[in-house]
Design an enzyme around this catalytic site. Structure first.
Site, PDB file in Angstrom:
ATOM      1  N   GLU A  28      -2.728  13.873  -0.238  1.00 45.81           N
ATOM      2  CA  GLU A  28      -4.010  13.156   0.314  1.00 45.81           C
ATOM      3  C   GLU A  28      -5.146  14.654   1.114  1.00 45.81           C
ATOM      4  O   GLU A  28      -6.041  14.911   0.793  1.00 45.81           O
ATOM      5  CB  GLU A  28      -4.269  12.594   2.139  1.00 45.81           C
ATOM      6  CG  GLU A  28      -3.204  11.220   1.037  1.00 45.81           C
ATOM      7  CD  GLU A  28      -4.052  10.015   2.104  1.00 45.81           C
ATOM      8  OE1 GLU A  28      -4.266   9.361   1.968  1.00 45.81           O
ATOM      9  OE2 GLU A  28      -3.429   9.954   3.319  1.00 45.81           O
ATOM     10  N   HIS A  33       3.479  11.479   5.817  1.00 45.61           N
ATOM     11  CA  HIS A  33       3.073  11.335   7.580  1.00 45.61           C
ATOM     12  C   HIS A  33       3.838  10.500   8.041  1.00 45.61           C
ATOM     13  O   HIS A  33       4.302   9.552   8.079  1.00 45.61           O
ATOM     14  CB  HIS A  33       2.030  10.307   6.791  1.00 45.61           C
ATOM     15  CG  HIS A  33       0.550  11.004   6.472  1.00 45.61           C
ATOM     16  ND1 HIS A  33      -0.631  10.489   5.888  1.00 45.61           N
ATOM     17  CD2 HIS A  33       0.282  12.089   5.905  1.00 45.61           C
ATOM     18  CE1 HIS A  33      -1.059  10.938   5.290  1.00 45.61           C
ATOM     19  NE2 HIS A  33      -0.996  12.221   5.074  1.00 45.61           N
ATOM     20  N   HIS A  65       5.474   7.306   6.665  1.00 45.77           N
ATOM     21  CA  HIS A  65       4.914   6.112   4.908  1.00 45.77           C
ATOM     22  C   HIS A  65       4.785   7.692   3.962  1.00 45.77           C
ATOM     23  O   HIS A  65       4.717   9.180   4.082  1.00 45.77           O
ATOM     24  CB  HIS A  65       4.578   5.820   5.266  1.00 45.77           C
ATOM     25  CG  HIS A  65       3.138   6.421   5.607  1.00 45.77           C
ATOM     26  ND1 HIS A  65       2.211   6.051   7.010  1.00 45.77           N
ATOM     27  CD2 HIS A  65       2.114   6.808   5.163  1.00 45.77           C
ATOM     28  CE1 HIS A  65       1.009   6.740   7.361  1.00 45.77           C
ATOM     29  NE2 HIS A  65       0.472   7.438   6.429  1.00 45.77           N
ATOM     30  N   HIS A  73       2.321   9.410   0.256  1.00 41.59           N
ATOM     31  CA  HIS A  73       1.450   8.925   0.099  1.00 41.59           C
ATOM     32  C   HIS A  73       1.549   9.586  -1.490  1.00 41.59           C
ATOM     33  O   HIS A  73       1.710  10.327  -1.950  1.00 41.59           O
ATOM     34  CB  HIS A  73       0.173   9.486   0.302  1.00 41.59           C
ATOM     35  CG  HIS A  73      -0.279   9.138   1.444  1.00 41.59           C
ATOM     36  ND1 HIS A  73      -1.338   7.831   1.210  1.00 41.59           N
ATOM     37  CD2 HIS A  73      -0.366   8.722   3.035  1.00 41.59           C
ATOM     38  CE1 HIS A  73      -2.032   7.098   2.622  1.00 41.59           C
ATOM     39  NE2 HIS A  73      -1.257   7.034   3.129  1.00 41.59           N
ATOM     40  N   THR A 133      -5.659   7.953   7.413  1.00 42.49           N
ATOM     41  CA  THR A 133      -6.198   7.817   6.423  1.00 42.49           C
ATOM     42  C   THR A 133      -6.328   6.316   5.545  1.00 42.49           C
ATOM     43  O   THR A 133      -6.564   6.028   3.986  1.00 42.49           O
ATOM     44  CB  THR A 133      -5.402   8.857   5.311  1.00 42.49           C
ATOM     45  OG1 THR A 133      -4.082   8.244   5.224  1.00 42.49           O
ATOM     46  CG2 THR A 133      -5.653  10.160   6.198  1.00 42.49           C
ATOM     47  N   VAL A 134      -5.926   5.237   6.380  1.00 41.55           N
ATOM     48  CA  VAL A 134      -6.272   3.980   5.784  1.00 41.55           C
ATOM     49  C   VAL A 134      -6.637   3.396   6.405  1.00 41.55           C
ATOM     50  O   VAL A 134      -6.906   3.156   8.054  1.00 41.55           O
ATOM     51  CB  VAL A 134      -4.247   3.405   5.351  1.00 41.55           C
ATOM     52  CG1 VAL A 134      -3.953   4.271   4.898  1.00 41.55           C
ATOM     53  CG2 VAL A 134      -4.012   3.833   6.863  1.00 41.55           C
ATOM     54  N   HIS A 183       1.131  -1.199  -0.002  1.00 41.79           N
ATOM     55  CA  HIS A 183       0.084   0.353   0.307  1.00 41.79           C
ATOM     56  C   HIS A 183       0.726   0.920   0.165  1.00 41.79           C
ATOM     57  O   HIS A 183       0.344   2.719  -0.775  1.00 41.79           O
ATOM     58  CB  HIS A 183      -0.992   0.017   1.237  1.00 41.79           C
ATOM     59  CG  HIS A 183      -1.878  -1.239   1.166  1.00 41.79           C
ATOM     60  ND1 HIS A 183      -1.340  -2.362   2.607  1.00 41.79           N
ATOM     61  CD2 HIS A 183      -2.709  -1.983   0.125  1.00 41.79           C
ATOM     62  CE1 HIS A 183      -3.139  -2.589   1.951  1.00 41.79           C
ATOM     63  NE2 HIS A 183      -3.278  -2.185   1.490  1.00 41.79           N
TER      64      HIS A 183
END
Length: 263
Positions: free
Chosen positions: A106, A119, A94, A96, A199-200, A64
């Site tokens: 995001e 993040h 991590h 995005h 957000t996951v 992911h």
């Protein structure tokens, strides 16, 4: 039924609520930050990070995202100040990103997004005995959000992308030590803050968000390296899929207020 969440049409954000009812909760993230509606709060303290480079342990491909994990057994790496009460221990960072160079963050600012978003995840070690317990509490987690814009190559991100050969496919990990995440922060620590969620999945509503106003740079070539990582394992007979995008769309603000540390 969706067996595993992801970012494709059949298992992406539009259907996450089928398995994770919190997707329709009252404090979901990310959001669109409307700058004119953000409330300047002079009581917000300066945001302070104190990271020990030796706490970095491994870098991994979850299928992911790409993540760096840190040793959170003590308070050697923490964030404090800003909207936070006490120390929050560094746990992980991590990224995005999106399918194009200009759209992949995001959070948005006045409807505009950046190329990607970093993040940096922390947990409240003063109130809770573990990350898992903290993740279930309204003030358990603290995430710093940093926007990435297309520009000059980033030599600190290069330290991360240099490992991608070893973690190209889902489930791979590699040692990753002597890394201080503060090198990925902008010069200005002005920020917006609001109560939100992961957000996951499982989308737990336990995050005190601190989104830094100024972005850092990343080159088109570096972004392409993130998008070339595989969301699948390298298995004979199974088609490999790249992580071309892994960001959740913005969620309704509902009754929340966004505060700003600056005028």
């Amino acid at each position: 039924m969706m067996h595993q969440w992801g970012y494709e049409d059949h298992n992406g954000p539009d259907v996450w609520q089928d398995l994770f009812p919190l997707a329709n909760g009252d404090r979901q993230s990310p959001i669109n930050i409307i700058t004119k509606d953000a409330l300047y709060d002079p009581s917000l303290q300066p945001l302070l990070v104190d990271y020990d480079p030796h706490s970095a342990k491994v870098i991994s491909n979850s299928g992911h995202t790409v993540a760096v994990e840190f040793d959170d057994g003590d308070d050697s790496s923490v964030v404090r100040g800003g909207p936070l009460m006490g120390n929050y221990r560094l746990r992980q960072l991590h990224f995005h990103w999106g399918p194009s160079d200009g759209h992949g963050s995001e959070h948005k600012v006045d409807g505009v997004d950046y190329a990607a978003e970093l993040h940096i995840v922390h947990w409240n070690s003063e109130k809770f005995s573990s990350f898992v317990k903290a993740a279930c509490a309204p003030d358990g987690l603290a995430v710093l959000g940093v926007f990435l814009k297309v520009g000059e190559p980033n030599r600190y991100i290069e330290k991360i992308t240099d490992t991608f050969g070893a973690i190209r496919s889902k489930g791979k990990q590699s040692p990753f030590t002597n890394f201080d995440p503060s090198c990925l922060l902008p010069a200005s620590m002005d920020f917006w803050t609001y109560p939100g969620s992961l957000t996951v999945p499982p989308l737990l509503e336990s995050v005190v968000w601190t989104v830094l106003k100024d972005p850092i740079s990343i080159s088109c070539e570096q972004l392409a390296m993130f998008r070339s990582l595989l969301s699948t394992k390298e298995t004979a007979g199974i088609e490999s899929c790249c992580m071309t995008t892994n960001h959740r769309p913005v969620q309704p603000l509902k009754n929340r207020k966004v505060r700003a540390s600056f005028l």
